[in-house]
Scaffold this motif. Structure first.
Motif, mmCIF file in Angstrom:
data_model
loop_
_atom_site.group_PDB
_atom_site.id
_atom_site.type_symbol
_atom_site.label_atom_id
_atom_site.label_comp_id
_atom_site.label_asym_id
_atom_site.label_seq_id
_atom_site.Cartn_x
_atom_site.Cartn_y
_atom_site.Cartn_z
ATOM 1 N N GLY A 191 0.829 -1.215 0.000
ATOM 2 C CA GLY A 191 0.000 0.000 0.000
ATOM 3 C C GLY A 191 0.856 1.254 0.000
ATOM 4 N N ILE A 192 1.861 1.267 0.852
ATOM 5 C CA ILE A 192 2.744 2.443 0.935
ATOM 6 C C ILE A 192 3.492 2.633 -0.383
ATOM 7 N N ASP A 193 3.884 1.512 -0.968
ATOM 8 C CA ASP A 193 4.579 1.536 -2.260
ATOM 9 C C ASP A 193 3.721 2.242 -3.315
ATOM 10 N N GLN A 194 2.449 1.915 -3.310
ATOM 11 C CA GLN A 194 1.545 2.535 -4.292
ATOM 12 C C GLN A 194 1.474 4.051 -4.094
ATOM 13 N N GLY A 195 1.533 4.455 -2.839
ATOM 14 C CA GLY A 195 1.537 5.889 -2.561
ATOM 15 C C GLY A 195 2.746 6.572 -3.175
ATOM 16 N N TRP A 196 3.900 5.951 -3.010
ATOM 17 C CA TRP A 196 5.109 6.543 -3.578
ATOM 18 C C TRP A 196 5.074 6.544 -5.101
ATOM 19 N N ALA A 197 4.487 5.486 -5.673
ATOM 20 C CA ALA A 197 4.339 5.441 -7.140
ATOM 21 C C ALA A 197 3.474 6.609 -7.601
ATOM 22 N N CYS A 198 2.389 6.834 -6.878
ATOM 23 C CA CYS A 198 1.460 7.903 -7.271
ATOM 24 C C CYS A 198 2.128 9.276 -7.173
ATOM 25 N N VAL A 199 2.771 9.535 -6.037
ATOM 26 C CA VAL A 199 3.315 10.877 -5.834
ATOM 27 C C VAL A 199 4.489 11.132 -6.785
ATOM 28 N N ALA A 200 5.287 10.076 -7.053
ATOM 29 C CA ALA A 200 6.406 10.251 -7.984
ATOM 30 C C ALA A 200 5.871 10.505 -9.392
ATOM 31 N N ALA A 201 4.849 9.749 -9.763
ATOM 32 C CA ALA A 201 4.276 9.946 -11.097
ATOM 33 C C ALA A 201 3.771 11.380 -11.259
ATOM 34 N N HIS A 202 3.097 11.896 -10.232
ATOM 35 C CA HIS A 202 2.599 13.270 -10.302
ATOM 36 C C HIS A 202 3.729 14.292 -10.371
ATOM 37 N N ALA A 203 4.765 14.083 -9.577
ATOM 38 C CA ALA A 203 5.866 15.054 -9.565
ATOM 39 C C ALA A 203 6.587 15.061 -10.907
ATOM 40 N N VAL A 204 6.798 13.870 -11.483
ATOM 41 C CA VAL A 204 7.486 13.804 -12.770
ATOM 42 C C VAL A 204 6.582 14.364 -13.867
ATOM 43 N N LYS A 205 5.305 14.078 -13.747
ATOM 44 C CA LYS A 205 4.343 14.625 -14.721
ATOM 45 C C LYS A 205 4.390 16.162 -14.703
ATOM 46 N N LYS A 206 4.398 16.742 -13.508
ATOM 47 C CA LYS A 206 4.403 18.207 -13.414
ATOM 48 C C LYS A 206 5.676 18.778 -14.048
ATOM 49 N N ALA A 207 6.802 18.140 -13.750
ATOM 50 C CA ALA A 207 8.069 18.626 -14.330
ATOM 51 C C ALA A 207 8.015 18.532 -15.848
ATOM 52 N N THR A 208 7.468 17.415 -16.347
ATOM 53 C CA THR A 208 7.401 17.224 -17.794
ATOM 54 C C THR A 208 6.474 18.264 -18.425
ATOM 55 N N GLU A 209 5.351 18.489 -17.789
ATOM 56 C CA GLU A 209 4.415 19.472 -18.339
ATOM 57 C C GLU A 209 5.004 20.884 -18.310
ATOM 58 N N ASP A 210 5.681 21.214 -17.210
ATOM 59 C CA ASP A 210 6.339 22.527 -17.154
ATOM 60 C C ASP A 210 7.340 22.653 -18.298
ATOM 61 N N TYR A 211 8.119 21.600 -18.463
ATOM 62 C CA TYR A 211 9.154 21.595 -19.509
ATOM 63 C C TYR A 211 8.532 21.754 -20.891
ATOM 64 N N GLU A 212 7.504 20.973 -21.140
ATOM 65 C CA GLU A 212 6.892 21.008 -22.476
ATOM 66 C C GLU A 212 6.184 22.344 -22.728
ATOM 67 N N GLY A 213 5.605 22.894 -21.667
ATOM 68 C CA GLY A 213 4.994 24.222 -21.796
ATOM 69 C C GLY A 213 6.033 25.268 -22.184
ATOM 70 N N LEU A 214 7.210 25.170 -21.593
ATOM 71 C CA LEU A 214 8.276 26.124 -21.898
ATOM 72 C C LEU A 214 8.778 25.952 -23.331
ATOM 73 N N LEU A 215 8.852 24.678 -23.759
ATOM 74 C CA LEU A 215 9.240 24.420 -25.156
ATOM 75 C C LEU A 215 8.245 25.092 -26.103
ATOM 76 N N LYS A 216 6.979 24.892 -25.796
ATOM 77 C CA LYS A 216 5.927 25.459 -26.644
ATOM 78 C C LYS A 216 5.997 26.981 -26.701
ATOM 79 N N SER A 217 6.425 27.582 -25.573
ATOM 80 C CA SER A 217 6.497 29.047 -25.537
ATOM 81 C C SER A 217 7.725 29.554 -26.300
#
Lengths: 728, 728
Positions: free
Chosen positions: A497-523
């Motif tokens: 259960g705890i493992d799943q929590g870390w998977a979720c939070v890591a996925a969100h953090a990496v997603k945010k970084a990727t989206e920030d990055y891609e947004g900057l590329l687009k700009s």
């Protein structure tokens, strides 16, 4: 003795803490060390150094810099036998133990053996290697090396180094030269006083063309007289935060000539005519960087365990305040909930780092073997490059976050020792000062964290396209599931259960970084600009990902421990959950943001962490015992196995600062206390200036009055005449 | 010079940073210092000490402990004139500047002047005060004091001290005695080498009855010879993490006799017959503790500004990596978003702490005046006790969280200087080592934070009952509104909106601590047990409350600045919002938990913090200039006002470590490099043991074979007979 609370009592308190340990301490120790063999080797090395006079430990805090460095040389003397007679693997384990005892010495020997010899080993041709071997390089006979890479103006940016190595085709020599102040080699460990040769990184220039940074072996001193050789200027760079057992220096080269064959030519070759052959696979030469980082993850775990052994043993026997006026004794610090909150999570973290370090070492060894067995045109080339990439990114993140966390743990443990923690003798202050450099060298932690974050963003983009990720980033393989996961209260009580929590939070953090990055590329930003601009979210992604990675390593290690009735697996499982939930609390905002935790469940996480602190307190002493650190290795009165903290501290302090003898600066003190202050004379009074001023003013007023009277009487003109009657 | 990047360029870069500052730097400086007068006084003191040879600064990092302590005495010599000729207020401002330059010396003088003289001032009767004044105590003539409070076994628990002072009614003397090792006075600043007298805290015993801890002036050394007096045993406690300019020692008393009148009797009086009169209002005697804490909040702000001046000026001129291959120069560290993220929030925080310290000083002075003017039976008694309570709790929280935050800021700034940060010369490492003790002395930070948390819980309970709270806890006056508040995006852009956020999160944190506490009470725990058991939530409440308190002080200070076109108010307002939002990001989990922030708004907070980092970077150099710290006061090559960082570092390093002269441990090095390793002889081979074993075995086999043959032939018996034919 009237206090009823003396050394016998601290020892009795400690003995009581060891009654009925809930697990087999020896079996737990073997789990921490990976194998019985490795534990026994460590015990062998600790015993050997504890009996070696070169490693005398009681007086080290009050030595001068020069005395400390003399000791360094004595320790090298006691070690050269081992370096030539032990296998590399065994010798490295020995160095790991020595590094824990004396980081300054470890650094000096590591500069020679790890960096200087390491440079020759990895970058010399076979003939070159034999040449330096015969010169005595391994056993420090006739030569002792240093590693001249960083400059005053360049650390992280190695490609930007300014020292030049220009080929003189007439004489077949390199001219090594420091063009200006900024190009001065700086921080060079061993250069100030002890090195005879340096592995010098310099911009290779041939026929006016720059070919990038290469490595050159340059003699610095005559090994018989230790006089500097012509064109070499060297000085000490002075006191440092820690590790003063190593003599860091600066080096300036002024047109220093060395033979062409002193350039290490395994990768790049330069012929007699100045023709240059570059290596086909430049990136594979960077494998060497990994070793240092892997060693630092291990050192972080070891140092954290050493620090916590001090803090926890002291907290077990230190008593302060009575819980009620009629309590027989004051309360042990370890029994205060807030003290448990201060130390138990850090204790748990040190165990987590230990298992992570074992796994990182395995990954490093696997990668090294793959690199070494690689042949030109090898079909495994692509797989090996992938493996190297993963190892590089994992080791970067782990090095950064484990060394930061351990530096913080050492300081928090120091503060948990109260006022005594400020004494060097307790050992935590110097440990922190020595350890701190790990956050900077072999890759500045911030830069490494960002590298790890960049790798995560790239992996996320690939995973989105369907590429299968390795175990370290497996949560990206089913992104939708990871991102949408939500916790139930039961999840907080299971490893999965705890493992799943870390998977979720890591996925969100990496997603945010990727989206920030891609947004900057687009700009309209370039890739590099975009990565710079999203560095904060890259950093967060690396931080969250790495905590989860460490948790998973811990979990995997627990699940590898065989079930038995020795209590080991059960207690490691408890600690793994504790680590997972405590880190969740520390990074709670990201868990709330990801949606995995609700605010109600966050309160449950916090309750559980408090409970785990209390649980872990019960076996805290058996747990630090299972780290198996010799009293000599720790060298702190507060970590004495037998609990004799106060007598040990008093004995150590008294030994180094004997009473009696002449007062060291009696004249200064007496001159101060019995000075004659100059009497502050009232100068106005002495001169009588005020009375005088009054007299002058009165005279003037008198004269004026007289004049006015005369004027009125019409005699002014006569009195003012130059040739008047007053002349005689 | 071929690099095209030398000292001239760093200076030009620095000059460029100062072009067109967006605010009037002098006006900003006056705002930081509270008044033009205080700024000018500070400038006067900095100039004076920079020209005083006792304060020579370039060589301090490479001095030995004894040399450093000699300097301490020289500085005292240069200061005694001021202490007797300046008003207390002016002299304290001078000490504030001196403390920033040399914390070790500040501590030694502070122990005499603040603690020893302070104890006499606050606890002596008028006649006693006159007596010590005539002895020379203020100007250090014939006597020099230390403060013997803490013992090896007791620091925080002063009431538990073990040293005894037993009244001998026959001789009218106190017998001061150390009953056992744990009762040894420990950490006593100035005791080891320089003090003649101590203010000794001991359990007063009269006719067998204990009356608690009182203060006694005890002569320790003959001031003419500095010999220890009979019954006094003193030693140095050795090296410390920092502040080695002060000689901390241990003191053991063995039946030392002092006259009855050497007990300080302003509060408790003891007559010739041993009758004891206790003071009516014990709590009012603790006002003295506040001064130290107030001074530490100021020192936290000053030290943070000093650290950031180093880090920011270096980051302005340090260049590393090119943004593109054809960029003319490498990029300034300050232009990297991640470096802005590392330094700008800390820079902003130092400004916030500065304004908080000004306000804390006002509150302390107001409280002191109220205490001093208090008469027996005063109608203001209750109001004064309330004020003292508030000042106590506020100063406890501020001391804890401001010193922790500043210690972290110094270390983070040190790491932001890269490898060079590890050099003592850069100044950040020793600054951290000196500063760290603030987290422990005059109330351990954790204990103070919990005290503050306890006061918040009690205030919450009172507020719930309708009691009106003071300005510091005004958010409790409308709890319902505070608890239910929710942010809109506009709130993030106004001082008032951010304030509401802090009110909400603080109300929630204090509510949680109160509920935890009350739940524990209901479960049957005593008040003390319940407070212990909820210490984690008390701690969180204190942490969140204090961040909000600091934000409010900053906001209030901004709003007091007059609007004008000098740009000061506008930029302070920007910084106040920055601080409020950055701390919101740091404590984001509590804001999400309180419901004030949604996760979407948290992302907006983070975006704004990144923007504020970039905004603040633009005026970072003018801002640190407005801190007005003299190059000498900072004593770091990296903070040179003119930007000459590299030449300054090189010059300092070279001055202290001149080249040439005999090599310091040539024999050791040569002995190592040219040792004759004992040849490892193959002893087995030399003795020929294996051949020999084979021979022996062959012989034995031969003999056995023979025996067997004889046995078979029936001759065994004869051959085995004792008296056989072989005898001859």
């Amino acid at each position: 003795m009237t206090s009823g609370w003396n050394n016998t009592e601290t020892m009795a308190t400690m003995a009581k803490e060891r009654e009925n340990p809930p697990f087999d301490i020896r079996a737990m120790a073997i789990a921490h060390h990976g194998s019985k063999r490795d534990l026994e080797l460590k015990e062998k090395f600790m015993l050997e150094i504890s009996r070696d006079p070169a490693y005398y430990a009681v007086d080290i805090h009050d030595l001068t810099k020069d005395q400390t460095r003399q000791r360094t040389m004595a320790k090298i003397g006691s070690l050269v036998h081992c370096v030539t007679n032990e296998s590399i693997e065994i010798f490295q384990k020995r160095m790991e133990v020595i590094g824990l005892f004396d980081p300054g010495f470890w650094t000096r020997f590591g500069v020679h053996y790890g960096l200087f010899v390491g440079a020759i080993r990895s970058a010399a041709t076979p003939n070159q290697f034999s040449y330096w071997l015969e010169k005595g390089v391994i056993g420090c006979k006739g030569m002792f090396g240093c590693f001249c890479m960083t400059e005053l103006g360049h650390g992280s940016n190695v490609a930007g180094l300014l020292t030049t190595a220009t080929l003189d085709l007439n004489t077949d020599e390199w001219i090594i030269h420091t063009p200006d102040l900024l190009a001065t080699k700086w921080w060079i460990g061993g250069a100030a006083e002890s090195a005879t040769h340096g592995a010098v990184f310099a911009q290779m220039i041939i026929k006016g063309k720059r070919h990038g940074v290469k490595t050159f072996i340059v003699p610095l001193r005559d090994p018989k007289t230790f006089q500097l050789l012509p064109g070499i200027n060297i000085g000490d760079i002075g006191m440092k935060m820690g590790r003063n057992g190593i003599d860091n220096g600066y080096v300036q080269f002024t047109n220093v000539r060395v033979p062409r064959a002193y350039m290490l030519m395994k990768h790049t070759q330069v012929t007699r005519d100045g023709e240059v052959f570059e290596p086909p696979l430049a990136q594979l030469t960077y494998g060497a960087l990994l070793q240092g980082r892997t060693a630092m993850v291990a050192d972080a775990a070891n140092s954290a365990k050493k620090a916590l052994t001090i803090g926890v043993r002291y907290a077990a026997v230190r008593r302060q305040f009575k819980s009620s006026p009629d309590a027989e004794r004051e309360t042990q610090l370890l029994d205060y909930p807030i003290h448990q909150r201060r130390l138990m999570p850090l204790l748990c973290q040190s165990v987590a780092f230990g298992f992570t370090a074992l796994q990182m070492t395995n990954l490093f060894e696997e990668t090294s073997r793959a690199l070494e067995s690689l042949e030109p045109g090898d079909p495994n080339l692509q797989a090996t490059i992938e493996l190297l990439k993963e190892t590089h990114s994992t080791s970067a993140g782990l090095k950064a976050f484990c060394t930061w966390a351990t530096l913080e743990a050492i300081e928090k443990t120091r503060q948990a020792c109260g006022g005594h923690g400020y004494s060097s003798y307790v050992g935590l202050a110097p440990m922190g000062q020595d350890f701190a450099v790990h956050c900077t060298w072999e890759g500045d932690n911030t830069i490494l964290a960002l590298q790890s974050g960049r790798a995560l963003v790239q992996a996320y983009q690939e995973a989105r396209k369907g590429k299968e990720m390795g175990a370290g980033m497996a949560y990206m393989n089913n992104l939708d599931k990871s991102l949408k996961a939500k916790a139930s209260e039961q999840d907080l009580d299971s490893l999965e259960g705890i493992d799943q929590g870390w998977a979720c939070v890591a996925a969100h953090a990496v997603k945010k970084a990727t989206e920030d990055y891609e947004g900057l590329l687009k700009s309209g930003k370039s890739r590099d600009q975009a990565f710079e601009a999203c560095s904060q979210s890259r950093f967060v992604a690396a931080s969250v990902h790495t905590s989860g990675y460490i948790y998973r390593q811990f979990r995997a290690a627990v699940e590898r421990v065989e079930k038995s009735d020795d209590g080991v697996r059960e207690h490691l499982e408890l600690l793994a959950k504790f680590y997972g939930l405590w880190q969740m609390e520390e990074k709670a905002a990201f868990f709330l943001r990801s949606g995995w935790l609700s605010t109600d469940l966050l309160d449950k996480v916090q309750e559980r962490v408090t409970d785990y602190c209390a649980e872990t307190r019960k076996f805290a002493i058996p747990l630090v015992d299972s780290f198996v650190l010799h009293d000599h290795t720790i060298n702190s009165p507060f970590a004495k196995y037998d609990g004799s903290v106060y007598t040990s501290l008093f004995r150590a302090v008294k030994r180094n600062n004997p009473q009696g003898g002449p007062h060291k600066y009696l004249d200064t003190v007496k001159g101060l206390l019995f000075r004659e202050d100059a009497e502050l004379e009232d100068v106005d009074e002495a001169i009588g200036i005020d009375d005088e001023i009054q007299e002058i003013q009165e005279e003037r007023a008198e004269a004026e009055k007289e004049q006015n009277e005369q004027k009125e009487a019409g005699v002014t003109k006569e009195a003012a005449e130059p040739d008047g009657k007053n002349k005689e």
